[in-house]
Design a protein around this motif. Structure first.
Motif, PDB file in Angstrom:
ATOM      1  N   LYS A  22       0.892  -1.186  -0.029  1.00 10.67           N
ATOM      2  CA  LYS A  22      -0.075  -0.003  -0.014  1.00 10.67           C
ATOM      3  C   LYS A  22       0.967   1.186  -0.029  1.00 10.67           C
ATOM      4  O   LYS A  22       0.624   2.158  -0.811  1.00 10.67           O
ATOM      5  CB  LYS A  22      -0.916   0.139   1.100  1.00 10.67           C
ATOM      6  N   ASP A  24       3.907   1.461  -1.219  1.00  4.84           N
ATOM      7  CA  ASP A  24       4.590   1.465  -2.622  1.00  4.84           C
ATOM      8  C   ASP A  24       3.392   2.310  -3.470  1.00  4.84           C
ATOM      9  O   ASP A  24       3.657   3.009  -4.617  1.00  4.84           O
ATOM     10  CB  ASP A  24       4.683   0.412  -3.029  1.00  4.84           C
ATOM     11  N   ASP A  25       1.997   1.915  -3.585  1.00  2.00           N
ATOM     12  CA  ASP A  25       0.982   2.309  -4.042  1.00  2.00           C
ATOM     13  C   ASP A  25       1.086   3.924  -4.010  1.00  2.00           C
ATOM     14  O   ASP A  25       0.779   4.802  -4.789  1.00  2.00           O
ATOM     15  CB  ASP A  25      -0.395   1.850  -4.158  1.00  2.00           C
ATOM     16  N   ASN A  28       3.902   5.688  -5.495  1.00  3.51           N
ATOM     17  CA  ASN A  28       3.479   6.027  -6.905  1.00  3.51           C
ATOM     18  C   ASN A  28       2.561   7.149  -7.250  1.00  3.51           C
ATOM     19  O   ASN A  28       2.753   8.073  -8.022  1.00  3.51           O
ATOM     20  CB  ASN A  28       3.039   4.898  -7.601  1.00  3.51           C
TER      21      ASN A  28
END
Length: 87
Positions: A22, A24-25, A28
């Motif tokens: 999460k 990492d998301d 991004n």
């Protein structure tokens, strides 16, 4: 560790793995926003960048990039700190 403790550790690891994904998301998503804000700042003339509005936009880009970098490094606390410093 006994069986119960081992099972709990495995559950914690699974939760932490999901949290990392999460993060990492979110990193991004922050990257897209940071890139957009930086592009808007860079597209301004030097004079416009030095204006109060331009400086604010540059500071926003800096904080967003810091938050993105922290999120990409898995440093949730630093990512939050950078976002809380947004003007």
């Amino acid at each position: 560790m006994n069986k119960t403790q081992n099972k709990k550790v495995v559950e914690i690891l699974e939760e932490m793995t999901m949290l990392r994904a999460k993060l990492d998301d979110l990193g991004n998503m922050l990257s897209e926003i940071a890139d957009d804000v930086r592009e808007k700042f860079d597209a301004k003339s030097e004079r416009a960048q030095e204006s109060e509005t331009g400086q604010k936009l540059g500071e926003e880009a800096d904080r967003l990039e810091e938050a993105r970098d922290a999120a990409n490094d898995g440093d949730l606390v630093s990512a939050i700190d950078a976002l809380e410093m947004l003007p």
